[in-house]
Write an enzyme that holds these catalytic residues in place. Structure first.
Site, mmCIF file in Angstrom:
data_model
loop_
_atom_site.group_PDB
_atom_site.id
_atom_site.type_symbol
_atom_site.label_atom_id
_atom_site.label_comp_id
_atom_site.label_asym_id
_atom_site.label_seq_id
_atom_site.Cartn_x
_atom_site.Cartn_y
_atom_site.Cartn_z
ATOM 1 N N MET A 13 46.057 35.530 44.580
ATOM 2 C CA MET A 13 45.552 34.919 43.343
ATOM 3 C C MET A 13 44.904 35.981 42.454
ATOM 4 S SD MET A 13 44.360 31.095 44.287
ATOM 5 C CE MET A 13 42.780 31.524 44.967
ATOM 6 N N GLY A 14 45.155 37.250 42.759
ATOM 7 C CA GLY A 14 44.646 38.325 41.901
ATOM 8 C C GLY A 14 43.216 38.710 42.200
ATOM 9 N N HIS A 56 41.379 43.270 45.852
ATOM 10 C CA HIS A 56 40.415 44.158 46.508
ATOM 11 C C HIS A 56 41.112 44.816 47.690
ATOM 12 C CE1 HIS A 56 40.218 40.951 49.407
ATOM 13 N NE2 HIS A 56 39.708 40.101 48.529
ATOM 14 N N GLU A 57 40.355 45.582 48.473
ATOM 15 C CA GLU A 57 40.944 46.331 49.596
ATOM 16 C C GLU A 57 41.679 45.426 50.594
ATOM 17 O OE1 GLU A 57 41.540 49.497 50.892
ATOM 18 O OE2 GLU A 57 41.261 49.945 48.780
ATOM 19 N N HIS A 63 43.482 42.681 49.903
ATOM 20 C CA HIS A 63 44.838 42.473 49.357
ATOM 21 C C HIS A 63 45.663 43.756 49.487
ATOM 22 C CE1 HIS A 63 42.413 39.611 46.733
ATOM 23 N NE2 HIS A 63 43.305 38.793 47.261
ATOM 24 N N ARG A 105 35.679 36.244 45.434
ATOM 25 C CA ARG A 105 34.505 35.480 45.005
ATOM 26 C C ARG A 105 33.201 36.259 45.214
ATOM 27 N NH1 ARG A 105 37.898 31.408 47.219
ATOM 28 N NH2 ARG A 105 38.404 29.781 45.696
ATOM 29 N N LEU A 131 35.697 40.922 52.618
ATOM 30 C CA LEU A 131 36.019 41.063 51.193
ATOM 31 C C LEU A 131 36.620 39.763 50.679
ATOM 32 C CD1 LEU A 131 37.555 44.648 50.918
ATOM 33 C CD2 LEU A 131 35.170 43.924 50.810
#
Ligand code: AMP
Length: 284
Positions: free
Chosen positions: A30-31, A34-35, A37, A187, A184
């Site tokens: 969902m974009g 962060h690390e 993803h 949110r 991580l």
């Protein structure tokens, strides 16, 4: 890396790869990358010829309109990060592309959706299953990568893929954490500094549970007691602290073989989840 907006463009872009027998790895997100993803993308990069990343803030999986409105949208920096981690194609469709007028279908997965996140967030897993099913059909990957961070989502996706015979393999990637333990999450950026500190209750609860199991205290009462004590110490009221089977998400009475400790709590304005796989070889 190319950014594509339409389903037709994705199909056209991957036609050649599929014809030539090149393998396709897919990372749905969902974009606000962060690390965590990026670890999924790097994992895919090591195993495939073509790496597809999707960014779609799926409105149908949000039960809270405030959470949907506040969800971070930073596509330009996401595109740069995804390319840096090895993505070849970025699929970033509009809501109208995914849910055109007249859209009327829902994928409902039973079993693991009834409890925990499913109980706390009505309709959430219908939204997840429907959009993941659509994305898998659009991209047609050999392997799709999901984070262990969202363990119940992973169980739901595995259930759907098995039940509906979707021709894809699902690979889980371990949770990436900040050095102090906080998992991580996109949110986390919404946590005020004091809440960022209180949020450590979740990962501390997981560590306490792990220690209890390592000490041979494998009964649910002991494991949950150790975990709940960390929430109490931090002054955080958990939504749930549960010991479950990692596939069915049914409660289990002890860690006997593989189990999962799943926790959720609202800290400030932000609802956080985390989990820890637990293993014991002691029989009970
Ligand atoms: P999201 O953008 O939150 O929908 O997440 C996209 C994918 O990244 C999901 O498969 C998540 O489980 C995974 N993910 C999110 N946070 C982490 C993390 N801290 N470590 C590993 N994977 C994660």
């Amino acid at each position: 890396m190319r950014t594509l907006r339409t389903i037709a463009e994705v199909r056209a872009a991957l036609k050649g790869a599929r014809r030539d027998g090149r393998s396709i790895g897919f990372v749905p997100t969902m974009g606000a990358l962060h690390e965590g993803h990026l670890q999924l993308i790097r994992e895919a990069r090591q195993q495939h010829d073509e790496i597809v990343v999707s960014i779609f803030v799926n409105p149908t999986q949000f039960d809270d309109p405030g959470d949907l409105a506040a969800y971070p949208r930073v596509e330009a920096s996401d595109a740069e990060a995804a390319a840096g981690a090895g993505a070849d194609l970025l699929f970033a469709p509009s809501a109208a592309e995914m849910y055109p007028d007249g859209f009327a279908s829902t994928v409902h997965v039973g079993g693991p959706t009834d409890v925990l996140e499913g109980a706390s967030r009505p309709g959430h897993f219908d939204g997840v299953a429907t959009v993941v099913c659509k994305l898998l059909n659009i991209v047609g990957p050999d392997i799709a990568y999901f984070g262990q961070k969202d363990a119940q989502q992973l169980a739901v996706v595995r259930r759907m893929v098995a039940d509906l015979n979707l021709p894809v393999e699902i690979e889980a990637v371990p949770t990436v954490r900040d050095p102090d333990g906080l998992a991580l999450s996109s949110r986390n950026a919404r946590l005020a500094p004091a809440d960022r500190q209180r949020a450590l209750a979740l990962s501390r609860a997981l560590r306490a549970a792990e220690c209890a199991v390592a000490d041979g205290r494998v009964e649910a009462g002991d494991v949950l007691g150790a975990a709940r004590a960390e929430f109490t110490a931090a002054g955080v009221e958990p939504d749930y602290v549960e010991l479950v089977d990692p596939t069915t998400f049914a409660s289990v009475p002890a860690v006997n073989g593989n189990a999962l400790l799943a926790v959720a709590a609202r800290v400030g304005d932000v609802r956080l989840i985390d989990n820890q796989p637990l293993t014991s070889t002691r029989s009970h």
